[in-house]
Write a protein that holds these residues in place. Structure first.
Motif, PDB file in Angstrom:
ATOM      1  N   LEU A 159       4.744  13.471  18.858  1.00 52.03           N
ATOM      2  CA  LEU A 159       5.749  13.346  17.808  1.00 52.03           C
ATOM      3  C   LEU A 159       7.147  13.337  18.416  1.00 52.03           C
ATOM      4  CD1 LEU A 159       4.398  15.884  15.141  1.00 52.03           C
ATOM      5  CD2 LEU A 159       3.877  13.447  15.375  1.00 52.03           C
ATOM      6  N   PRO A 160       8.071  12.567  17.827  1.00 53.57           N
ATOM      7  CA  PRO A 160       9.460  12.581  18.309  1.00 53.57           C
ATOM      8  C   PRO A 160      10.035  13.993  18.223  1.00 53.57           C
ATOM      9  CG  PRO A 160       9.104  10.789  16.745  1.00 53.57           C
ATOM     10  CD  PRO A 160       7.883  11.651  16.693  1.00 53.57           C
ATOM     11  N   TYR A 161      10.736  14.396  19.269  1.00 54.34           N
ATOM     12  CA  TYR A 161      11.224  15.781  19.348  1.00 54.34           C
ATOM     13  C   TYR A 161      12.136  16.137  18.174  1.00 54.34           C
ATOM     14  CZ  TYR A 161      13.727  19.896  21.016  1.00 54.34           C
ATOM     15  OH  TYR A 161      14.286  21.141  21.103  1.00 54.34           O
ATOM     16  N   ASP A 162      13.129  15.298  17.897  1.00 57.54           N
ATOM     17  CA  ASP A 162      14.091  15.623  16.842  1.00 57.54           C
ATOM     18  C   ASP A 162      13.416  15.732  15.478  1.00 57.54           C
ATOM     19  OD1 ASP A 162      16.144  15.703  18.659  1.00 57.54           O
ATOM     20  OD2 ASP A 162      16.845  13.663  18.259  1.00 57.54           O
ATOM     21  N   GLU A 163      12.506  14.803  15.191  1.00 53.47           N
ATOM     22  CA  GLU A 163      11.817  14.843  13.903  1.00 53.47           C
ATOM     23  C   GLU A 163      10.901  16.060  13.816  1.00 53.47           C
ATOM     24  OE1 GLU A 163      12.623  13.153  11.491  1.00 53.47           O
ATOM     25  OE2 GLU A 163      13.822  11.592  12.439  1.00 53.47           O
ATOM     26  N   ALA A 164      10.283  16.426  14.941  1.00 51.33           N
ATOM     27  CA  ALA A 164       9.421  17.609  14.945  1.00 51.33           C
ATOM     28  C   ALA A 164      10.233  18.871  14.661  1.00 51.33           C
ATOM     29  CB  ALA A 164       8.701  17.729  16.287  1.00 51.33           C
ATOM     30  N   VAL A 165      11.401  18.974  15.276  1.00 50.23           N
ATOM     31  CA  VAL A 165      12.263  20.140  15.048  1.00 50.23           C
ATOM     32  C   VAL A 165      12.709  20.190  13.588  1.00 50.23           C
ATOM     33  CG1 VAL A 165      14.505  21.166  15.607  1.00 50.23           C
ATOM     34  CG2 VAL A 165      13.028  20.307  17.437  1.00 50.23           C
ATOM     35  N   ASN A 166      13.056  19.044  13.022  1.00 52.07           N
ATOM     36  CA  ASN A 166      13.455  19.003  11.611  1.00 52.07           C
ATOM     37  C   ASN A 166      12.301  19.409  10.699  1.00 52.07           C
ATOM     38  OD1 ASN A 166      16.053  18.166  12.220  1.00 52.07           O
ATOM     39  ND2 ASN A 166      15.566  15.991  12.035  1.00 52.07           N
ATOM     40  N   GLU A 167      11.088  18.981  11.057  1.00 52.32           N
ATOM     41  CA  GLU A 167       9.925  19.337  10.245  1.00 52.32           C
ATOM     42  C   GLU A 167       9.652  20.838  10.324  1.00 52.32           C
ATOM     43  OE1 GLU A 167       6.790  18.022   7.601  1.00 52.32           O
ATOM     44  OE2 GLU A 167       8.714  17.219   8.284  1.00 52.32           O
ATOM     45  N   LEU A 168       9.810  21.403  11.506  1.00 55.26           N
ATOM     46  CA  LEU A 168       9.636  22.853  11.645  1.00 55.26           C
ATOM     47  C   LEU A 168      10.686  23.602  10.836  1.00 55.26           C
ATOM     48  CD1 LEU A 168       8.833  23.133  15.465  1.00 55.26           C
ATOM     49  CD2 LEU A 168       7.242  23.400  13.555  1.00 55.26           C
ATOM     50  N   ARG A 169      11.884  23.037  10.751  1.00 54.66           N
ATOM     51  CA  ARG A 169      12.926  23.661   9.932  1.00 54.66           C
ATOM     52  C   ARG A 169      12.518  23.652   8.459  1.00 54.66           C
ATOM     53  NH1 ARG A 169      17.087  20.724  11.403  1.00 54.66           N
ATOM     54  NH2 ARG A 169      17.716  22.142  13.057  1.00 54.66           N
ATOM     55  N   LEU A 170      11.932  22.536   8.013  1.00 56.32           N
ATOM     56  CA  LEU A 170      11.459  22.474   6.633  1.00 56.32           C
ATOM     57  C   LEU A 170      10.368  23.512   6.385  1.00 56.32           C
ATOM     58  CD1 LEU A 170      11.059  21.282   3.806  1.00 56.32           C
ATOM     59  CD2 LEU A 170       9.542  19.573   4.840  1.00 56.32           C
ATOM     60  N   VAL A 171       9.429  23.627   7.321  1.00 59.02           N
ATOM     61  CA  VAL A 171       8.354  24.607   7.147  1.00 59.02           C
ATOM     62  C   VAL A 171       8.933  26.017   7.069  1.00 59.02           C
ATOM     63  CG1 VAL A 171       6.209  25.522   8.086  1.00 59.02           C
ATOM     64  CG2 VAL A 171       6.740  23.105   8.374  1.00 59.02           C
ATOM     65  N   GLU A 172       9.969  26.275   7.847  1.00 56.93           N
ATOM     66  CA  GLU A 172      10.600  27.597   7.798  1.00 56.93           C
ATOM     67  C   GLU A 172      11.250  27.837   6.436  1.00 56.93           C
ATOM     68  OE1 GLU A 172      13.671  30.406  10.397  1.00 56.93           O
ATOM     69  OE2 GLU A 172      13.179  28.379  11.078  1.00 56.93           O
ATOM     70  N   VAL A 173      11.822  26.787   5.855  1.00 62.12           N
ATOM     71  CA  VAL A 173      12.382  26.916   4.508  1.00 62.12           C
ATOM     72  C   VAL A 173      11.270  27.253   3.515  1.00 62.12           C
ATOM     73  CG1 VAL A 173      13.536  25.686   2.630  1.00 62.12           C
ATOM     74  CG2 VAL A 173      14.325  25.385   4.974  1.00 62.12           C
ATOM     75  N   VAL A 174      10.124  26.596   3.665  1.00 59.60           N
ATOM     76  CA  VAL A 174       8.982  26.900   2.799  1.00 59.60           C
ATOM     77  C   VAL A 174       8.546  28.351   2.997  1.00 59.60           C
ATOM     78  CG1 VAL A 174       6.569  26.348   2.282  1.00 59.60           C
ATOM     79  CG2 VAL A 174       8.207  24.502   2.724  1.00 59.60           C
ATOM     80  N   HIS A 175       8.542  28.810   4.250  1.00 60.92           N
ATOM     81  CA  HIS A 175       8.181  30.207   4.519  1.00 60.92           C
ATOM     82  C   HIS A 175       9.123  31.174   3.802  1.00 60.92           C
ATOM     83  CE1 HIS A 175       5.202  28.995   7.284  1.00 60.92           C
ATOM     84  NE2 HIS A 175       5.965  28.785   8.332  1.00 60.92           N
ATOM     85  N   SER A 176      10.380  30.768   3.607  1.00 62.95           N
ATOM     86  CA  SER A 176      11.343  31.679   2.982  1.00 62.95           C
ATOM     87  C   SER A 176      10.981  31.982   1.537  1.00 62.95           C
ATOM     88  CB  SER A 176      12.757  31.091   3.058  1.00 62.95           C
ATOM     89  OG  SER A 176      12.912  29.990   2.170  1.00 62.95           O
TER      90      SER A 176
END
Length: 254
Positions: A159-176
């Motif tokens: 996976l592209p690094y930048d898009e992967a980091v953005n996706e992990l950020r979204l998952v963290e928002v979901v975790h919140s």
């Protein structure tokens, strides 16, 4: 039936506005659910124009509040959009194995991908266990990876690094807002694995990037555990992340 149509119609407007808010602040790191958000507009000095629907949303300092009454129309609109653009069971059944990757694609070629991704994001915020919405996001990431690698097959791609980091950020928002959601944690592991942010590729040496990724996972798990006591999903994820470390590194981190 009329009530459902009205909810979808209002939800479509709210869905567009929610997408606009995420686009306006890509660093949103937390979502909260409140009975209403109108009082926040009055009690703060934030410009009311940060949202066209103050009864449904409030955004300030990368924190997004969603009003509970907005969830039902949002879910109805997002779910309808998602289902309308996924392959039908008949399409999936009649697709040959060599085109299995295409079978996972969207049902029509003229889909507004940004709208579909916004719908998927909205659904996982409302329900962190929404496997179908998570899969839509997986397919999108895989298409990006395949396009970057010049591949049209289902062969393994990173996976592209930048898009992967953005996706992990979204998952963290979901975790919140859904700190125990098992599907969200599983999606997080999938991104980490397919972007090789923790695991090592053949012949690859452990790097500072891998160490930084592990520290992020430790922080995310600790935060989720604070939000929900006895959060087995978070600690299970941290155990998985630790097992990705080389043996000597794992001993150091412990």
């Amino acid at each position: 039936m009329k009530d459902t149509s009205a909810a979808v119609s209002r939800g479509a407007i709210l869905l567009t506005e929610l997408g606009r808010l995420f686009d306006s602040d890509p660093l949103i790191d937390e979502v909260g659910l409140l009975p209403t958000t109108e009082h926040l507009q009055v009690e703060t000095a934030v410009d009311k124009q940060n949202t066209l629907h103050p009864e449904a949303f409030f955004l300030a300092e990368h924190k997004l509040a969603l009003a509970l009454p907005a969830l039902q129309p949002l879910h109805a609109a997002a779910n309808e959009l998602l289902l309308a653009h996924l392959p039908s069971p008949l399409q999936r059944a009649t697709t040959s194995p060599e085109h299995s990757n295409s079978a996972r694609a969207l049902a029509t070629a003229d889909v507004d991908e940004s709208a579909l991704l916004n719908a998927a994001r909205t659904l996982v915020l409302i329900n962190g266990e929404h496997a179908c919405a998570w899969n839509v996001r997986k397919r999108w990431l895989l298409r990006l990876a395949q396009a970057g690698a010049g591949s049209t097959t289902s062969a393994a791609v990173t996976l592209p690094y930048d898009e992967a980091v953005n996706e992990l950020r979204l998952v963290e928002v979901v975790h919140s807002v859904r700190p125990k959601a098992i599907a969200a944690w599983a999606h997080r592991r999938w991104v980490l694995q397919n972007a090789q942010l923790l695991s090592l590729a053949p012949g690859e040496a452990w790097s500072e990037r891998h160490a930084a990724s592990f520290q992020v996972e430790a922080r995310v798990c600790a935060r989720a555990a604070q939000l929900r006591r006895l959060n087995y999903s978070a600690w299970r994820h941290l155990r998985w992340a630790a097992r990705q470390l080389p043996f000597t590194m794992a001993a150091t981190e412990s």
